[in-house]
Write an enzyme that holds these catalytic residues in place. Structure first.
Site, mmCIF file in Angstrom:
data_model
loop_
_atom_site.group_PDB
_atom_site.id
_atom_site.type_symbol
_atom_site.label_atom_id
_atom_site.label_comp_id
_atom_site.label_asym_id
_atom_site.label_seq_id
_atom_site.Cartn_x
_atom_site.Cartn_y
_atom_site.Cartn_z
ATOM 1 N N HIS A 166 -5.805 26.030 4.184
ATOM 2 C CA HIS A 166 -6.079 24.552 3.730
ATOM 3 C C HIS A 166 -7.400 24.391 3.354
ATOM 4 C CE1 HIS A 166 -5.942 20.059 3.820
ATOM 5 N NE2 HIS A 166 -4.577 20.259 4.287
ATOM 6 N N ARG A 198 -7.094 13.844 -0.721
ATOM 7 C CA ARG A 198 -6.926 14.248 -1.950
ATOM 8 C C ARG A 198 -5.792 13.426 -2.779
ATOM 9 N NH1 ARG A 198 -5.742 19.564 -2.079
ATOM 10 N NH2 ARG A 198 -5.659 19.435 0.161
#
Lengths: 247, 658, 260
Positions: free
Chosen positions: B257, B273
């Site tokens: 990740h 994000r």
């Protein structure tokens, strides 16, 4: 993040007791270790277990403050060990298991069993009227603000800190604690739960429920998720009093 | 010998296991869940960001369908996924979200009218439709064409497992907490349950069942830096592997990740994000558009993670005393957004870093995050080689993620797989011919064998330290079997892991008692973890191509011609130090979406010889059914027969009423 | 609590025994009696402290409560009725509050350990409240019984004499402390218990309430001590005039008396 160059010597005083071992008595054992930057009690205890004492029992799962496994008494107050940073504490740190819950050993308690019992007693699930849902159809709309409000109360991680901090729960074994009362407040708020106040009164309308609460508010003050327990318990008390005196 | 009998034995109390048990129970079969920890504390809880389902309620999700979700997932998988399974999944995901909505998950809802969002670093005003007001909202996530990720603020997994675990309580499904399965009981062709150890008392007993389901989640803890919870040690994978019969699929596919906080490795959600957070380097420069001009920060996780590491290698990382890292900047999202939609992120930054993300950037670096590989099953969730053994969720490889999983597809998979496999398990139990005649002698043999293994640790006089071996394995995996892989590193890793495995056979304990004993637990788990680590490293060493999260610097191209196939690993003999690898080809001729460019990442790949022909056939079918997407899909790749009947059927949307 | 519905043979689920309403009634009654007593004590303190404004002021207030200004004659019996009402409230309140006390030594020990370990202000305050409440069982009972039986004995001289010569001083000073702590904490707890004055930010309003509580406690203690001293002083001055009754300064002395 702040880099801290001075490495203190930490002294962790942990309560040791294995109830499964015949003849074992509770005692305090002190472990010394060097503090590292960014060290949490999770890191410290893991290091102790790895390098000093492989038999020390404690519980961690997510180590990120979201699962509620590592509640323990840290310097006398309940808190989540995984997100307790050692630099916020004195060099002498006392650790003990959460009271009220069944002790497994050392710092590990069976809060899961207590929580399951609480859930069964208080029926902490949505009681919908119709059983079959047509999954192909568009979902029922829900007011966005209401959804947020329900989520707000749904944030409880069942760590048991509120129960361990509660004077009532300490004295009276059957008290459902702030965790239980907050659950009822959560489902009461949820429009998908078709239960009415009369139904909730059946669950918490006594001295093991909302009327047992003495408003010491330690639950509110120690809750790692900052749940609005004071407000919710007061709200529930008003509703249950109305239900009990008029309903 | 204590034996517990049940119809369905579910190993693992996370979302997949809970939902599976509920499905079986509601069909009239007794289900019993074994869990290392109380169910609500399973790692499912950590899924912050959300669950993908093509509801298309928000305006940025308008036009979303199962078809788009399907394509995103297959591209994300780098064509490693089983496309029929992906179809089953995308069609069930909306049903799963809606079921959870009815059960009580407080999904965040759409608010009609204008709202400001941050897209691509800019503030943009979007207008939500009146008819969408109050329906389940979606947010943007990496690797998706449409906003598809349904969420409950930033505690999606938390709310989901609360709700599903409470439903299991409502259905009176027993969860035997703090119990660990040590071995599956089997005779080489059928599974009869498991040998189980009580972690509190140390008692070893047998659980005998018609169907046994492994729902134990991932194996992240074979790595040093991982976002996974400390219980995600791949024990379920090992249970299946150690039968010598059932296989693990694609174990070399390990996802990293992009945003594990540095250095603790705790995850901050992709929602950061998705909601407009940016990745910045040591100079404060936003570097992702330089590498990925189209998807930027929102390319798939494997791509973003690699780009971050690549950028750090160029000397653009921020240097701290713990090493180098990248900055995640969410300050532009504003205080209100962070305090309501990203509160867990704020909490984590506050408590673990002493950083206020409203004002300061967050230090991040990719960390191991997800195990794409798992217990190989057919689309019904059953092992093709060991009858009566099922698996669902992260522990399984049925195989919907291929070589890279999309954000938001994992919690979605847990519940969807639980729904599907819950039904197939119930079907299996319905059939009288599947009810086993229990060979008690065999059960006893297995229990005694496991007891003997435990006693070997406590009385065997070994001298090796279990924690030390585990630490060496984790360091080795992070250093040599990480984001960038080379043949040399991988061979070294395999070699050293084998040596560790041999050493692990001489583990001795400092506190040798059989009751509650964390050291004993580490001892018996580390052997299992080493087998899993070897399966990952060896599979990666042999796979001489790059696909999804598996990136070989010495073989940077995806090679469909040679490697469009699934790795199947089995562990044949107790004394072996390597798994036996076999390969299962993926049939291009049956693919709805033939292999191509993913739309992000490298454009360079070697085609499978069958691809052009299939591509042509697909285009012809698409042209023929251009007006009816359902007919088109059916002509391309029929899959509905694989779904349990109750889960079939189209999904209603605002723009697709029926 | 039992989660299984009680189904008695022949009685359907709809008729199953419902949970008693008494817990709700008792909880409400405990709070209401506490509120009434708390507010009464504030008023009481103001009336008593009128002595600080002078003997005339205190005499006037006393006579007002005896109905003198409305009925033309003082009826101390009115005071008896008021005192009896308060006494009844105290008994009800004590009875209800007792439910919350530790019920046995085990609970007592557990709570004391808990209080010490937690060092949590509101928890400690509850213990202070419980202790002072326990004291008041006796102190208040004695005081109220005396007032109920001798309602006429209220006045600048009589009250002063009770404190200085009558042996009531120690009781009053302990009772003052007990009442102010008990009442102050109690009223604060009522507010947080029922969510009064909570506003938007419960934490901020609780902090304000807590400050207010301490300010009020300090104020009433100061007022109480000053009042006590004032009465004691009067009692000292009239220590030789047993049974003296104050006459307001504006009453023209009886010429006969002056002649004596």
């Amino acid at each position: 993040m702040a880099d801290n160059d001075s490495h203190r010597k930490l002294r962790i005083h942990a309560l040791r007791y294995n109830p499964a071992k015949a003849g074992d008595t509770p005692r305090i054992q002190t472990y010394e270790l060097e503090e590292a930057p960014g060290m949490t009690l999770f890191i410290a205890l893991s290091e102790i277990r790895e390098k000093q004492d492989p038999s020390l029992q404690f519980d961690f799962v997510c180590r990120a403050g979201i699962c509620g496994s590592c509640g323990m008494m840290i310097n006398g107050r309940p808190g989540l060990a995984c997100r307790t940073v050692t630099k916020d504490l004195e060099a002498d740190i006392s650790l003990a298991p959460l009271p009220v819950f069944e002790l497994i050993g050392d710092l590990s308690v069976n809060s899961g069993k207590w929580m399951r019992g609480m859930s069964e007693k208080l029926e902490t699930w949505v009681h919908a009227q119709e059983k079959a849902i047509d999954l192909k159809r568009i979902e029922e709309p829900m007011d966005p603000a209401l959804a947020e409000a329900v989520y707000e109360l749904d944030r409880c991680i069942e760590c048991g800190c509120c129960v361990a901090s509660c004077g009532t729960a300490r004295m009276r074994q059957d008290f459902v604690g702030a965790v239980g009362l907050n659950k009822i407040a959560r489902f009461r708020l949820d429009p998908r739960d078709k239960r009415a106040d009369a139904d909730f009164y059946e669950l918490v309308g006594d001295d093991n429920g909302v009327f047992g609460c003495m408003s010491l508010l330690a639950c509110h003050d120690v809750c790692p998720k900052n749940l609005p327990l004071q407000t919710q318990i007061a709200f529930l008390r008003r509703k249950m009093v109305v239900q009990g005196t008029q309903g | 010998m204590k034996i517990v009998y049940t119809d369905v034995l579910v190993i693992g109390g996370g979302l997949a296991g809970l939902r599976l048990a509920i499905g079986a129970k509601r069909r009239g079969h007794d289900a019993l869940i074994l869990s290392l920890v109380p169910a609500k504390r399973s790692h499912s809880k950590a899924a912050q960001g959300g669950m993908q389902a093509s509801l298309g309620n928000v305006i940025k999700g308008q036009g979303d369908t199962e078809d788009v979700h399907f394509e995103d997932t297959v591209r994300g998988s780098d064509w490693g996924a089983d496309q029929e399974v992906v179809r089953m999944f995308v069609n069930t995901a909306p049903k799963a979200v809606r079921e959870l909505a009815a059960w009580g998950v407080p999904w965040s809802r759409v608010r009609k009218g204008d709202r400001d969002v941050i897209m691509n670093g800019q503030k943009v005003t979007i207008t939500e439709r009146d008819e969408a007001h109050g329906l389940i909202a979606q947010r943007d996530f990496g690797g998706t064409k449409k906003w598809r990720t349904c969420y409950a603020a930033d505690g999606t997994g938390h709310s989901m497992i609360n709700t599903v675990a409470d439903q299991a309580i409502a259905d009176s499904i027993p969860v035997h907490e703090r119990k660990e399965a040590l071995a599956l009981i089997h005779d080489g062709s059928r599974c009869y349950g498991a040998v189980v150890r009580d972690l509190v008392s140390g008692e070893v007993s047998a659980y005998v069942a018609t169907a046994t389901a492994v729902c134990t989640g991932g194996a992240g803890r074979i790595y040093r830096n991982t976002t996974n919870a400390v219980i995600c040690e791949g024990i379920g994978h090992a249970l299946a592997l150690e039968t010598g019969v059932s296989a693990l699929g694609n174990m070399e596919a390990v996802q990293f990740h992009p945003t594990g906080i540095f250095p603790a490795g705790i995850l901050v959600t992709e929602g950061c994000r998705g909601d407009g957070g940016l990745l910045k380097d040591v100079d404060g420069h936003r570097f992702m558009p330089d590498y990925e001009p189209e998807k930027k920060e929102l390319a798939s996780r494997d791509v973003v993670s690699r780009r971050m590491e690549e950028h750090i290698k160029k000397g653009k990382g921020h240097k701290s005393r713990f090493g180098e890292h990248i900055w995640l900047d969410i300050t532009q999202l504003g205080e209100k957004h962070i305090h309501t939609n990203l509160r867990e992120v704020w909490d984590i930054c506050h408590y673990f870093l002493g950083v206020d993300p409203v004002k300061d950037m967050i230090p991040v670096r990719p960390a191991q995050h997800y195990t794409m590989g798992g217990v190989r099953t057919d689309p019904s969730g059953q092992s093709p080689t060991l009858k009566g053994l099922f698996s669902a969720g992260e522990a399984a490889c049925w195989d919907m993620h291929g070589f890279n999983r999309l954000g938001g597809n994992s919690v979605a998979e847990t519940v969807v797989a639980g729904m599907i496999v819950g039904e197939t398990v119930a079907d299996y139990c319905d059939s009288l011919s599947n009810t086993p005649t229990v060979p008690i002698g065999l059960v006893r043999e297995f229990v005694e064998r496991e007891q003997a293994k435990l006693e070997a640790f406590t009385k065997g006089g070994g001298t090796e330290d279990a924690s030390a071996i585990k630490g060496e394995m984790q360091d080795l995996m992070t250093a040599k079997v990480g984001i960038f892989r080379t043949g040399k590193d991988l061979e070294e890793a395999v070699d050293k892991l084998q040596k560790l495995l041999v050493r692990s056979r001489r583990i001795g304990l400092r506190s040798p008692q059989l009751g509650a004993n964390p050291e004993l637990v580490t001892a018996y788990r580390v052997q299992r973890m080493l087998r899993i680590a070897l399966t990952v490293a060896y599979g990666a060493a042999v796979r001489t191509e790059s696909r999804g999260a598996h990136f070989r610097e010495d073989f940077p191209r995806r090679n469909d011609a040679e490697w469009l196939k699934r790795t199947l690993a089995t562990w044949k003999g107790e004394s072996d130090t390597l798994p036996t690898l076999a390969y299962e080809p993926l049939d291009v001729a049956r693919m709805e979406l033939p292999p191509g460019w993913r739309g992000y990442g490298a454009k360079d790949y070697i085609d499978h010889p069958d691809t052009p022909e299939r591509q042509k056939a697909v285009e012809a079918i698409r042209a023929q059914h251009a007006s009816d997407r359902f007919a088109m899909q059916k002509a391309l790749m029929p899959y509905e027969h694989l779904l349990p009947e109750v889960l079939r059927g189209r999904n209603e949307r605002i723009d697709e009423r029926f | 609590m039992d989660s299984t519905p009680n189904v008695i043979a022949g009685v359907g689920l709809a008729d199953r025994p419902r949970k008693s309403r008494w817990p709700a009634r008792m909880d409400l009654a405990q709070s209401l009696t506490g509120l009434a007593l708390g507010l009464f004590m504030w008023g009481h303190m103001f009336f008593v402290s009128s002595i600080l404004l002078g003997k005339d002021a205190m005499w006037t207030i006393t006579k007002f409560f005896e109905g003198y200004f409305i009925l033309g004659t003082a009826y101390p019996g009115i005071v008896s009725v008021v005192v009896a009402t308060v006494f009844a409230l105290v008994i009800v309140h004590a009875f209800l509050a007792m439910r919350k006390f530790p019920a046995n030594y085990q609970q007592y020990r557990t709570f004391m350990g808990h209080r010490k370990l937690m060092a949590h202000e509101d928890t400690t305050l509850w213990w202070v409240q419980a202790l002072t409440g326990f004291l008041l069982f006796f102190l208040a009972a004695v005081h109220l019984y005396q007032m109920m039986m001798h309602p006429g004995d209220i006045g600048p001289y009589q009250s002063g004499e009770r404190i200085w010569s009558g042996g009531w001083g120690p009781l009053y000073i302990v009772m003052l402390l007990a009442v102010e702590f008990h009442g102050g904490i109690g009223l604060y707890r009522l507010a947080v218990k029922w969510g009064w004055f909570e506003g938007k930010d419960a934490n901020a309003s609780r902090k304000r309430l807590k400050t207010l509580k301490w300010v009020l406690t300090a104020f009433f203690l100061a007022l109480g001590v000053a009042t006590f001293v004032a009465y004691a002083k009067i009692g000292y001055q009239i220590r030789d005039q047993k049974g003296a009754v104050y006459t307001p300064s504006w009453v023209v002395p009886n010429p006969m008396e002056k002649a004596k």
